[in-house]
Enzyme design. Structure first.
Site, mmCIF file in Angstrom:
data_model
loop_
_atom_site.group_PDB
_atom_site.id
_atom_site.type_symbol
_atom_site.label_atom_id
_atom_site.label_comp_id
_atom_site.label_asym_id
_atom_site.label_seq_id
_atom_site.Cartn_x
_atom_site.Cartn_y
_atom_site.Cartn_z
ATOM 1 N N LEU A 4 0.789 -1.241 0.000
ATOM 2 C CA LEU A 4 0.000 0.000 0.000
ATOM 3 C C LEU A 4 0.818 1.287 0.000
ATOM 4 O O LEU A 4 0.309 2.331 -0.392
ATOM 5 C CB LEU A 4 -0.907 0.020 1.242
ATOM 6 C CG LEU A 4 -1.968 -1.064 1.348
ATOM 7 C CD1 LEU A 4 -2.684 -0.969 2.688
ATOM 8 C CD2 LEU A 4 -2.977 -0.939 0.206
ATOM 9 N N GLU A 23 3.722 13.398 9.712
ATOM 10 C CA GLU A 23 4.001 11.968 9.939
ATOM 11 C C GLU A 23 4.632 11.718 11.300
ATOM 12 O O GLU A 23 5.249 10.673 11.546
ATOM 13 C CB GLU A 23 4.880 11.428 8.808
ATOM 14 C CG GLU A 23 4.280 11.618 7.432
ATOM 15 C CD GLU A 23 3.536 10.395 6.877
ATOM 16 O OE1 GLU A 23 3.949 9.266 7.144
ATOM 17 O OE2 GLU A 23 2.526 10.593 6.166
ATOM 18 N N HIS A 72 10.683 8.617 5.213
ATOM 19 C CA HIS A 72 10.730 9.348 6.487
ATOM 20 C C HIS A 72 12.195 9.638 6.810
ATOM 21 O O HIS A 72 13.081 8.839 6.461
ATOM 22 C CB HIS A 72 10.163 8.509 7.649
ATOM 23 C CG HIS A 72 8.690 8.309 7.590
ATOM 24 N ND1 HIS A 72 8.087 7.112 7.870
ATOM 25 C CD2 HIS A 72 7.677 9.169 7.309
ATOM 26 C CE1 HIS A 72 6.784 7.227 7.764
ATOM 27 N NE2 HIS A 72 6.504 8.466 7.412
ATOM 28 N N CYS A 92 11.085 2.477 13.875
ATOM 29 C CA CYS A 92 9.717 2.791 13.438
ATOM 30 C C CYS A 92 8.687 2.250 14.421
ATOM 31 O O CYS A 92 7.573 2.772 14.501
ATOM 32 C CB CYS A 92 9.412 2.152 12.089
ATOM 33 S SG CYS A 92 10.433 2.721 10.747
HETATM 34 O O1 SUG Z 1 4.109 4.364 6.305
HETATM 35 N N1 SUG Z 1 4.489 0.932 5.791
HETATM 36 C C1 SUG Z 1 4.754 2.074 6.601
HETATM 37 C C2 SUG Z 1 6.111 1.972 7.242
HETATM 38 C C3 SUG Z 1 6.339 3.074 8.244
HETATM 39 C C4 SUG Z 1 7.721 3.098 8.783
HETATM 40 N N2 SUG Z 1 7.848 4.102 9.764
HETATM 41 C C5 SUG Z 1 8.912 4.909 9.932
HETATM 42 N N3 SUG Z 1 9.858 5.024 9.040
HETATM 43 N N4 SUG Z 1 8.936 5.639 10.997
HETATM 44 C C6 SUG Z 1 4.651 3.379 5.790
HETATM 45 O O2 SUG Z 1 5.134 3.401 4.660
HETATM 46 C C7 SUG Z 1 3.105 -0.581 4.488
HETATM 47 C C8 SUG Z 1 1.706 -1.129 4.549
HETATM 48 C C9 SUG Z 1 1.341 -2.031 3.408
HETATM 49 O O3 SUG Z 1 1.914 -1.906 2.329
HETATM 50 O O4 SUG Z 1 0.464 -2.863 3.642
HETATM 51 C C10 SUG Z 1 3.272 0.647 5.324
HETATM 52 O O5 SUG Z 1 2.323 1.374 5.549
#
Ligand code: SUG
Length: 453
Positions: free
Chosen positions: A23, A176, A252, A374
């Site tokens: 996603l 974020e 991020h 994360c």
């Molecule tokens: O927002 N992955 C998250 C990962 C967040 C990592 N957080 C930090 N770097 N602080 C994002 O991209 C993947 C979900 C999916 O593909 O089902 C997702 O949302």
């Protein structure tokens, strides 16, 4: 003499519906693993083991409950009606990606839950929380209201904690949370320097941002959070991310730098204008904190941006142990990549505050682009603040064992996006979360627990 303070980590539990739906646009791991099989039980246990490691190292560790998924309330708001099973069936047929968005366990990445400023930095001496609106990704934007209510439930005392509303849900104010926020200090009891990193200026029509992938944080959002938190203008810094690294998968800032206390570990390509950011940081630190900021810079020759993104080197947690030394909690992927392993070995060998390192296996989270850092929300607290925090979520050996037992009984071993159509998964998830609220003694926080149907 200010009250003694320390950093506590609050990790979100991976939810029972942890899956790979691909996603998150701009997050290379999410795209790469989309439509592969996930292992929700292993994912939960990996996260719990990391929390236990930190607790065993003498750090304060808390857990945050997973979000209710599927988010049936959102599907109803989007026009799907009837019973829960009918909603799932219709969404599977007509909008499978929306269904996947409402099933994502992305609330597990607590670094995106909120931005937090400790009482030592804020004008009213309270700990300030601003839940992130996460508007840049649909599946993440639906996290905000539950996050806000859980933070209020865990940090309830208005004399110690101030909870702001999330910023308005608008592209200009895309926020974020702590993934783009770093705090430096000489020690946790004293005021620190707060660094806010953004990817674009929402109000500047000439600012096109990165060429390929979205810049998820705006300057205007960072400025609003800093204003809400009543930070001293001399102790806050805004820095722009390098748009070229966003296009290489650094969605991020915590994918390319991490700071703690007087140490900043970062990649030389992290910022658009590195010399001025570092100069500003060093001089603010020199002016407001005791001692000097220690810069641990990693050049492109040592570790390429691509290697940093693949290994999540900079998504290591950098923590201060009770003896005052610093420790890195790095993903095991960094041990498997020669350059990142050499980089970490060099840090340990050279004179600097970082003297120990632990590798942790959080592969299930990594496959969706989330490393050790994360998974946690950092909150600097005093003993008094901690006493006013909901005690049921603080990780003890007993809670750890209860959560392992709970997840082993309740979570599926494997999941594929095709399984999301199965109404049994909804029932299993709700009954798992219902039991969890009793384990954490947190009350009926979930929408399904309030439903009168
Ligand atoms: O927002 N992955 C998250 C990962 C967040 C990592 N957080 C930090 N770097 N602080 C994002 O991209 C993947 C979900 C999916 O593909 O089902 C997702 O949302």
């Amino acid at each position: 003499m200010p009250e003694q303070a320390f950093e506590a980590n609050f990790d979100a539990l991976v939810g029972p519906t942890h899956n790979y739906a691909g996603l998150a646009y701009g997050n290379l791991a999410s795209t790469e693993h989309g439509l592969t099989r996930s292992q929700p039980r292993a994912a939960l246990l990996q996260g719990l083991r990391k929390m236990k490691l930190l607790a065993d190292l003498g750090l304060k560790q808390g857990v945050l409950p997973p979000h209710e998924r599927p988010d049936i309330g959102t599907l109803r708001r989007l026009g799907f009606g009837g019973s829960d099973a009918q909603i799932l069936a219709a969404a599977t047929r007509k909008a499978p990606l929306l269904l996947a968005a409402c099933y994502s366990s992305s609330g597990m990445w607590a670094a995106n839950a909120a931005t937090v400023s400790p009482g030592a930095d804020t004008a009213d001496a309270k700990v300030h929380f601003t839940p992130a609106n996460l508007i840049s990704q649909a599946h993440r934007s639906i996290e905000t209201s539950f996050t806000a209510s859980v933070l209020r439930a865990i940090f309830p005392d208005p004399d110690a904690f101030l909870h702001h509303e999330p910023l308005p849900a608008n592209a200009l104010l895309s926020d974020e949370g702590a993934a783009n926020h770093t705090r430096f200090c000489a020690d946790f009891s004293h005021p620190g320097i707060e660094l806010f990193v953004y990817g674009r200026e929402g109000l500047n029509p000439a600012d096109r941002g990165p060429a390929l992938f979205p810049a998820r944080q705006t300057l205007e959002a960072s400025q609003a959070v800093a204003r809400l938190h009543q930070l001293d203008p001399l102790r806050k810094i805004f820095a722009r991310q390098n748009p070229e690294v966003i296009d290489q998968g650094v969605f991020h800032n915590d994918v390319i730098s991490v700071g703690n206390g007087n140490v900043f570990f970062y990649h030389a390509h992290a910022f658009q204008d590195p010399p001025s950011v570092l100069e500003e940081l060093k001089s603010a630190f020199g002016r407001c904190c005791e001692g000097d900021l220690v810069l641990l810079a990693v050049t492109q020759d040592e570790v390429t941006v691509a290697e940093a993104v693949q290994s999540y080197l900079f998504n290591s947690q950098l923590v201060t142990l009770p003896d005052g030394s610093m420790c890195l909690i790095a993903p095991t992927e960094c041990r498997e990549t020669a350059t990142t392993k050499a980089c970490l070995d060099k840090i340990l060998a050279e004179p600097n505050p970082v003297v120990s390192l632990h590798y942790v296996d959080v592969r299930e989270s990594m496959k969706n682009g989330g490393g050790p850092a994360c998974l946690r929300l950092r909150v600097v607290l005093t003993e008094r603040d901690l006493a006013r925090t909901h005690q049921g979520i603080l990780l003890t050996d007993r809670l750890y064992n209860n959560l392992i037992d709970w997840g082993t009984r309740r979570y599926r071993e494997e999941l594929h996006v095709d399984d999301l159509a199965d109404p049994a998964l909804l029932e299993e998830s709700r009954s798992a979360l219902d039991e969890l609220t009793q384990i954490l003694r947190i009350g009926s926080v979930y929408p399904f627990q309030q439903s009168t149907e």
